[in-house]
Design an enzyme around this catalytic site. Structure first.
Site, PDB file in Angstrom:
ATOM      1  N   HIS A 144       0.836  -1.208   0.000  1.00 22.78           N
ATOM      2  CA  HIS A 144       0.000   0.000   0.000  1.00 22.78           C
ATOM      3  C   HIS A 144       0.872   1.259   0.000  1.00 22.78           C
ATOM      4  O   HIS A 144       2.066   1.195   0.293  1.00 22.78           O
ATOM      5  CB  HIS A 144      -0.913   0.033   1.233  1.00 22.78           C
ATOM      6  CG  HIS A 144      -2.084  -0.897   1.124  1.00 22.78           C
ATOM      7  ND1 HIS A 144      -2.003  -2.233   1.456  1.00 22.78           N
ATOM      8  CD2 HIS A 144      -3.360  -0.681   0.702  1.00 22.78           C
ATOM      9  CE1 HIS A 144      -3.184  -2.803   1.251  1.00 22.78           C
ATOM     10  NE2 HIS A 144      -4.034  -1.893   0.796  1.00 22.78           N
ATOM     11  N   LYS A 148      -0.337   4.822   4.657  1.00 19.85           N
ATOM     12  CA  LYS A 148      -1.167   3.847   5.398  1.00 19.85           C
ATOM     13  C   LYS A 148      -0.605   3.611   6.799  1.00 19.85           C
ATOM     14  O   LYS A 148       0.597   3.410   6.969  1.00 19.85           O
ATOM     15  CB  LYS A 148      -1.250   2.527   4.621  1.00 19.85           C
ATOM     16  CG  LYS A 148      -2.194   1.527   5.273  1.00 19.85           C
ATOM     17  CD  LYS A 148      -2.719   0.502   4.304  1.00 19.85           C
ATOM     18  CE  LYS A 148      -3.652  -0.480   4.975  1.00 19.85           C
ATOM     19  NZ  LYS A 148      -4.893   0.155   5.460  1.00 19.85           N
TER      20      LYS A 148
HETATM   21  P1  NAD Z   1      -7.533   9.652   5.363  1.00 20.48           P
HETATM   22  O1  NAD Z   1      -6.555   9.879   6.473  1.00 20.48           O
HETATM   23  O2  NAD Z   1      -7.292  10.294   4.051  1.00 20.48           O
HETATM   24  O3  NAD Z   1      -9.011  10.106   5.846  1.00 20.48           O
HETATM   25  C1  NAD Z   1      -9.523   9.870   7.127  1.00 20.48           C
HETATM   26  C2  NAD Z   1     -10.356  11.098   7.496  1.00 20.48           C
HETATM   27  O4  NAD Z   1     -11.030  10.822   8.725  1.00 20.48           O
HETATM   28  C3  NAD Z   1      -9.495  12.359   7.715  1.00 20.48           C
HETATM   29  O5  NAD Z   1     -10.057  13.456   7.016  1.00 20.48           O
HETATM   30  C4  NAD Z   1      -9.531  12.547   9.230  1.00 20.48           C
HETATM   31  O6  NAD Z   1      -9.427  13.926   9.609  1.00 20.48           O
HETATM   32  C5  NAD Z   1     -10.911  11.966   9.554  1.00 20.48           C
HETATM   33  N1  NAD Z   1     -11.062  11.555  10.948  1.00 20.48           N
HETATM   34  C6  NAD Z   1     -10.187  10.855  11.710  1.00 20.48           C
HETATM   35  N2  NAD Z   1     -10.683  10.680  12.947  1.00 20.48           N
HETATM   36  C7  NAD Z   1     -11.902  11.273  12.955  1.00 20.48           C
HETATM   37  C8  NAD Z   1     -12.913  11.407  13.946  1.00 20.48           C
HETATM   38  N3  NAD Z   1     -12.750  10.949  15.191  1.00 20.48           N
HETATM   39  N4  NAD Z   1     -14.065  12.041  13.597  1.00 20.48           N
HETATM   40  C9  NAD Z   1     -14.226  12.528  12.347  1.00 20.48           C
HETATM   41  N5  NAD Z   1     -13.307  12.450  11.372  1.00 20.48           N
HETATM   42  C10 NAD Z   1     -12.152  11.807  11.688  1.00 20.48           C
HETATM   43  O7  NAD Z   1      -7.651   8.059   5.219  1.00 20.48           O
HETATM   44  P2  NAD Z   1      -8.357   7.220   4.053  1.00 20.48           P
HETATM   45  O8  NAD Z   1      -7.330   6.765   3.076  1.00 20.48           O
HETATM   46  O9  NAD Z   1      -9.576   7.924   3.578  1.00 20.48           O
HETATM   47  O10 NAD Z   1      -8.766   5.902   4.890  1.00 20.48           O
HETATM   48  C11 NAD Z   1      -9.602   5.981   6.026  1.00 20.48           C
HETATM   49  C12 NAD Z   1      -9.812   4.573   6.591  1.00 20.48           C
HETATM   50  O11 NAD Z   1     -10.501   3.756   5.626  1.00 20.48           O
HETATM   51  C13 NAD Z   1      -8.528   3.810   6.924  1.00 20.48           C
HETATM   52  O12 NAD Z   1      -8.765   3.023   8.071  1.00 20.48           O
HETATM   53  C14 NAD Z   1      -8.307   2.935   5.703  1.00 20.48           C
HETATM   54  O13 NAD Z   1      -7.543   1.778   5.973  1.00 20.48           O
HETATM   55  C15 NAD Z   1      -9.741   2.582   5.371  1.00 20.48           C
HETATM   56  N6  NAD Z   1      -9.989   2.185   3.974  1.00 20.48           N
HETATM   57  C16 NAD Z   1     -10.890   1.194   3.797  1.00 20.48           C
HETATM   58  C17 NAD Z   1     -11.251   0.821   2.510  1.00 20.48           C
HETATM   59  C18 NAD Z   1     -12.336  -0.218   2.324  1.00 20.48           C
HETATM   60  O14 NAD Z   1     -12.665  -0.563   1.176  1.00 20.48           O
HETATM   61  N7  NAD Z   1     -12.924  -0.713   3.412  1.00 20.48           N
HETATM   62  C19 NAD Z   1     -10.672   1.455   1.407  1.00 20.48           C
HETATM   63  C20 NAD Z   1      -9.735   2.463   1.634  1.00 20.48           C
HETATM   64  C21 NAD Z   1      -9.417   2.836   2.931  1.00 20.48           C
END
Ligand code: NAD
Length: 256
Positions: A144, A148
């Site tokens: 990744h 990450k």
């Molecule tokens: P990112 O860091 O770009 O976005 C996360 C967002 O959540 C940020 O804007 C952050 O400020 C916000 N955030 C964090 N804690 C918060 C809270 N307590 N309240 C409100 N907002 C909050 O990360 P990303 O790449 O978008 O990934 C986010 C999560 O999703 C990770 O855990 C990642 O592994 C997961 N993910 C899952 C899939 C899937 O298909 N299930 C796909 C991609 C990413």
């Protein structure tokens, strides 16, 4: 759906894409939440906290951080709002909070919303059931992007769980992650994990069954995060109005 879809983590990489896809699909975007000071996409209604977002939405799609999951579980269960949970890296206590919420609301939880990965997960279980662990060593390699924060990825662990299910064992008992130094020989029946990080790789997973006389490898590569966003919206449309329960993408895709 009348109130529409709310997005937790709306300023994040996934949250922004989900917002775009909700609008693109002509669905109602109720609004979102993020951390204070986060740069939220234009024209999005920002709510002060998860409770107010939950009250204003039929479904909340959540791509935030594992540390937020227990509070989100409690707020969504209290509001009776369905939950599509994509956040990964959950500790056991967070996972328990999700299970508790799923007794009161419908929850679709998936470490990976892409249809292709979910097909590979189904295949992994069948392959593991057919290939004896004494002969076929199961190894999972993932790569990744450099941002990450959790390893192995949620999808890699999902693959490990599928292999463990196929073999009738508990993943916690046979899991072998992060080999380093003098590890000794491979433990019989172990499910091994290796995590690579670099560049802007969206997500690559390879499941290997290695025997003395042959090797099978199944690889999935995601080229565009949008595949997760469209899958999450599909899950949101599916879960709205469902009875309480803990569902997965296999349910959404009609694979069980
Ligand atoms: P990112 O860091 O770009 O976005 C996360 C967002 O959540 C940020 O804007 C952050 O400020 C916000 N955030 C964090 N804690 C918060 C809270 N307590 N309240 C409100 N907002 C909050 O990360 P990303 O790449 O978008 O990934 C986010 C999560 O999703 C990770 O855990 C990642 O592994 C997961 N993910 C899952 C899939 C899937 O298909 N299930 C796909 C991609 C990413």
């Amino acid at each position: 759906m009348t109130r529409g879809i709310g997005i937790a983590g709306i300023a994040g990489r996934m949250g922004r894409l989900v917002a775009e896809e909700v609008r693109g699909a002509g669905l109602v975007l109720a609004g979102g939440i993020d951390r204070p000071g986060a740069a939220v996409p234009d024209g999005v209604r920002l709510f002060p906290d998860i409770a107010t977002l939950a009250a204003a939405a039929d479904v909340v799609v959540d791509f935030t951080h594992a540390g937020a999951v227990a509070a989100h579980a409690a707020a969504l269960a209290a509001a009776g709002t369905a939950w599509v949970l994509g956040t990964t890296g959950l500790a056991a206590a967070d996972q328990d909070a999700v299970a508790r919420a799923a007794r009161r609301i419908a929850v679709v939880q998936s470490p990976n919303f892409s249809p292709g990965v979910n097909l590979v997960l189904a295949l992994a279980e069948r392959m593991a059931a057919a290939l004896p662990s004494e002969t076929y060593d199961a190894e999972i390699v993932e790569m990744h992007h450099r941002q990450k924060v959790d390893a192995p990825s949620g999808t890699a662990l999902g693959l490990g769980q599928a292999v463990a299910r196929g073999r009738g064992v508990a993943l916690e008992v046979v899991r072998d992650s992060g080999r380093d130094g003098h590890t000794g020989p491979r433990r019989p029946g172990a499910i091994g994990f290796a995590a690579l990080r670099g560049g802007q790789i969206v997500g690559e997973h390879t499941l290997i069954f290695a025997a003395a006389g042959e090797q099978i490898a199944v690889t999935h590569r995601a080229f565009d995060r949008r595949v997760f966003a469209t899958g999450a919206i599909r899950a949101a449309a599916w879960v709205a109005g469902r009875p309480p329960g803990h569902y997965g993408m296999a349910d959404v895709l009609g694979m069980r």
